[in-house]
Scaffold this motif. Structure first.
Motif, PDB file in Angstrom:
ATOM      1  N   LEU A  39      41.716 122.008   1.214  1.00  0.00           N
ATOM      2  CA  LEU A  39      43.018 122.168   0.563  1.00  0.00           C
ATOM      3  C   LEU A  39      42.892 123.006  -0.711  1.00  0.00           C
ATOM      4  CD1 LEU A  39      44.528 118.580   0.981  1.00  0.00           C
ATOM      5  CD2 LEU A  39      45.281 120.686   2.112  1.00  0.00           C
ATOM      6  N   ILE A  40      41.849 122.756  -1.497  1.00  0.00           N
ATOM      7  CA  ILE A  40      41.642 123.534  -2.725  1.00  0.00           C
ATOM      8  C   ILE A  40      41.413 125.004  -2.399  1.00  0.00           C
ATOM      9  CG2 ILE A  40      40.075 123.893  -4.674  1.00  0.00           C
ATOM     10  CD1 ILE A  40      39.608 120.849  -4.676  1.00  0.00           C
ATOM     11  N   CYS A  41      40.552 125.262  -1.413  1.00  0.00           N
ATOM     12  CA  CYS A  41      40.281 126.654  -1.043  1.00  0.00           C
ATOM     13  C   CYS A  41      41.500 127.319  -0.414  1.00  0.00           C
ATOM     14  CB  CYS A  41      39.087 126.705  -0.085  1.00  0.00           C
ATOM     15  SG  CYS A  41      37.507 126.320  -0.867  1.00  0.00           S
ATOM     16  N   ALA A  42      42.323 126.543   0.269  1.00  0.00           N
ATOM     17  CA  ALA A  42      43.554 127.098   0.820  1.00  0.00           C
ATOM     18  C   ALA A  42      44.478 127.555  -0.301  1.00  0.00           C
ATOM     19  CB  ALA A  42      44.253 126.064   1.697  1.00  0.00           C
ATOM     20  N   LEU A  43      44.586 126.755  -1.350  1.00  0.00           N
ATOM     21  CA  LEU A  43      45.431 127.121  -2.494  1.00  0.00           C
ATOM     22  C   LEU A  43      44.881 128.357  -3.195  1.00  0.00           C
ATOM     23  CD1 LEU A  43      47.761 126.535  -4.431  1.00  0.00           C
ATOM     24  CD2 LEU A  43      46.237 124.968  -5.672  1.00  0.00           C
ATOM     25  N   ILE A  44      43.567 128.396  -3.418  1.00  0.00           N
ATOM     26  CA  ILE A  44      42.963 129.554  -4.078  1.00  0.00           C
ATOM     27  C   ILE A  44      43.125 130.796  -3.209  1.00  0.00           C
ATOM     28  CG2 ILE A  44      40.802 130.534  -4.930  1.00  0.00           C
ATOM     29  CD1 ILE A  44      39.901 127.698  -5.593  1.00  0.00           C
ATOM     30  N   GLY A  45      42.915 130.645  -1.897  1.00  0.00           N
ATOM     31  CA  GLY A  45      43.081 131.774  -0.993  1.00  0.00           C
ATOM     32  C   GLY A  45      44.502 132.290  -0.978  1.00  0.00           C
ATOM     33  N   PHE A  46      45.477 131.385  -1.043  1.00  0.00           N
ATOM     34  CA  PHE A  46      46.876 131.804  -1.084  1.00  0.00           C
ATOM     35  C   PHE A  46      47.155 132.638  -2.334  1.00  0.00           C
ATOM     36  CE2 PHE A  46      51.166 130.959  -2.726  1.00  0.00           C
ATOM     37  CZ  PHE A  46      51.923 131.470  -1.683  1.00  0.00           C
ATOM     38  N   ILE A  47      46.585 132.216  -3.467  1.00  0.00           N
ATOM     39  CA  ILE A  47      46.803 132.943  -4.723  1.00  0.00           C
ATOM     40  C   ILE A  47      46.104 134.303  -4.691  1.00  0.00           C
ATOM     41  CG2 ILE A  47      46.356 132.904  -7.205  1.00  0.00           C
ATOM     42  CD1 ILE A  47      46.593 129.838  -7.055  1.00  0.00           C
ATOM     43  N   LEU A  48      44.880 134.326  -4.186  1.00  0.00           N
ATOM     44  CA  LEU A  48      44.099 135.561  -4.224  1.00  0.00           C
ATOM     45  C   LEU A  48      44.530 136.571  -3.167  1.00  0.00           C
ATOM     46  CD1 LEU A  48      40.476 134.152  -4.759  1.00  0.00           C
ATOM     47  CD2 LEU A  48      41.983 135.166  -6.476  1.00  0.00           C
TER      48      LEU A  48
END
Length: 397
Positions: free
Chosen positions: A172-181
Motif C-alpha cells: 500500500l505504501i509503495c502504491a501511494l508513492i508510485g501514484f505520486i511519482l
C-alpha cells in the motif's frame, strides 16, 4: 460453440492440466519458489502472459488472504481457458501434494523425513529457481532508479518489520508513492490480459466468501456436527491468513491441537511431511484432515482451506482488470510491482536462503544448478532431479 472451438477448448484444458500437474510434482520451496517456477514455465517458456500482466496478477494475490501462489496459478488458468481452466490448473498443481500428504497421514505418521538429504537438495533447487525469477522480474519491474529505490525499501522493511500484515502494508505504501511519482507516466507497453469472468459472477463469489465466513461459525454452534466444525476451522484459516503457507500453520495448530482433534506430535510429524512434498504448503490441511477422519477428512479439509482462495480470486479479477487499465492507477501499480521485487528478494534471503545454504558445498552446488538452468538452458525437471540426487550424495559424503 462450434466443434472446432470445443476441440480447441478441450486441448487447452488438457494442456493446462499437463503443465500444472508437472509443476505440482516438481515445485519445491514454498510460495516464492512457486512464483519462480510459474514465471519460468508460463511466462518465459510458453508466453501465456506478458511480464506486466503476470506482475499485476502477483500483486493482486499479495493483497488477498490465502495461498498467493495457488491464486496466481488459478488466475493463469482462468485467463487461458475460463473458470474451468482455473479449476483444472488448481487441481493439477495441488493434487500431487494432497495425495502424498494423505498417504503420509495414513501410513507414515511419526516418520521423520525432514532431515533427508534429497529434501535438502530440493531446497537448494528452490534457491536457484527463485534467484533466476528475481533477476528476470527485477529487470522488467524495477528498471529505473526510483523503482529500484522502492524495491530496496520493500526489501528492508519486509526483513525488519515482521508482522502479519507487513506485505500488505508495504504494498500500500509503495502504491501511494508510485501514484505520486508516476501519475503522469506514459507507458507504451500495455498488458494483453483478459479474464472471462462477468462482474455479476464476481459479486456472487465475494458474497459467498463473506457469507460462509460469518455463517459457518453459527451453523457450527447450532448443529454440533463434527464435519461442519472441521470445515469451519479450515475455511476460517484459509480466509484470514496473509503471507502464505507458513503463516497458516500457527492458526491450524491453535484450531486443532488444543481442542484435541490431534496431538502435537502428530501435528509436527505432518509439518515435516509437508516440507518434503512439492506444491502449496496449504495442502498440509490434507494431512490434518486425514489424521482426523481418514481420506475423506483429507479431501474435505483441502476443499475447505482452498475455497476462500478460489472465491476471492474469481471475485476480484474483473474489477482488478478494470482498475489496472485506468491511467491514474497505472502509476500505483508501477510502485506495487517494484515492491513485489523487494518482497521476493527478502523471501529469497529468509527463509529460502537461510534454510538451504548452510555450508560452502551448498553454495557450490547451487552455483552448478544455477548454471545448468540459466546458461545451459536445461529444463526445470532436470534441475529438480539433479538437486535431489546431489543432496543425497552430499549427505553420504
Amino acid at each position: 460453440m462450434t466443434q472446432n472451438q470445443q476441440n480447441n477448448r478441450i486441448k487447452a484444458l488438457l494442456e493446462i492440466l499437463f503443465i500444472s500437474t508437472r509443476l505440482g510434482l516438481t515445485s519445491f520451496g514454498g510460495p516464492v519458489a512457486h512464483l519462480g517456477y510459474f514465471h519460468t514455465e508460463y511466462i518465459q517458456r510458453r508466453k501465456w502472459m506478458d511480464e506486466k500482466s503476470y506482475a499485476d496478477l502477483v500483486a493482486l494475490c499479495q493483497f488477498l488472504p490465502g495461498p498467493a501462489s495457488s491464486q496466481v496459478g488459478i488466475g493463469i488458468g482462468v485467463m487461458r481457458a475460463g473458470i474451468i481452466g482455473g479449476i483444472v490448473s488448481f487441481i493439477g498443481f495441488t493434487l500431487p501434494s494432497v495425495l502424498a500428504l494423505i498417504i503420509f497421514a495414513l501410513l507414515l505418521q511419526g516418520l521423520n523425513i525432514s532431515e533427508a538429504g534429497w529434501i535438502h537438495g530440493l531446497k537448494i533447487v528452490a534457491v536457484v529457481v527463485v534467484a533466476h525469477a528475481i533477476l528476470g522480474m527485477a529487470k522488467n519491474l524495477a528498471p529505473d532508479l526510483k523503482r529500484k529505490a522502492l524495491a530496496l525499501f520493500a526489501l528492508v522493511a519486509t526483513l525488519l518489520w515482521q508482522a502479519a500484515f507487513t506485505q500488505v502494508g508495504i504494498i500500500l505504501i509503495c502504491a501511494l508513492i508510485g501514484f505520486i511519482l508516476y501519475k503522469n507516466h506514459q507507458d507504451s507497453q500495455d498488458s494483453n490480459i483478459h479474464f472471462p469472468i462477468s462482474k455479476g459472477f464476481a459479486v456472487t463469489c465475494l458474497t459467498l466468501f463473506f457469507g460462509l465466513l460469518f455463517l459457518l461459525p453459527i451453523l457450527r454452534e447450532v448443529t454440533s456436527l463434527n464435519w461442519l466444525a472441521m470445515f469451519d476451522s479450515f475455511y476460517r484459516s484459509g480466509s484470514l491468513v496473509f503471507g502464505g503457507g507458513h503463516v497458516v500453520l500457527p492458526l491450524l495448530e491453535r484450531e486443532f491441537v488444543p481442542t484435541g482433534w490431534l496431538s502435537k506430535d502428530e501435528f509436527l510429524a505432518g509439518y515435516g511431511a509437508a516440507q518434503a512434498v512439492p506444491g502449496p504448503l496449504f495442502t498440509f490441511a490434507a494431512y490434518l484432515g486425514a489424521v482426523i477422519n481418514g481420506w475423506q477428512g483429507g479431501l474435505l479439509a483441502t476443499v475447505a482451506i482452498f475455497l476462500p482462495a478460489f472465491l476471492l480470486i474469481l471475485g476480484t479479477l474483473p474489477f482488478w482488470d478494470a482498475l489496472r487499465r485506468n491511467p491514474k492507477v497505472k502509476g500505483a501499480l508501477m510502485g506495487v510491482n517494484a515492491a513485489v521485487v523487494g518482497i521476493l528478494i527478502s523471501a529469497f534471503y529468509h527463509p529460502i536462503w537461510t534454510s538451504s545454504i548452510l555450508a560452502p558445498i551448498d553454495f557450490a552446488f547451487a552455483a552448478v544448478l544455477f548454471s545448468m538452468l540459466v546458461f545451459w538452458k536445461l529444463p526445470p525437471w532436470v534441475i529438480v532431479i539433479t538437486g535431489a540426487l546431489g543432496g543425497s550424495l552430499m549427505t553420504i559424503l
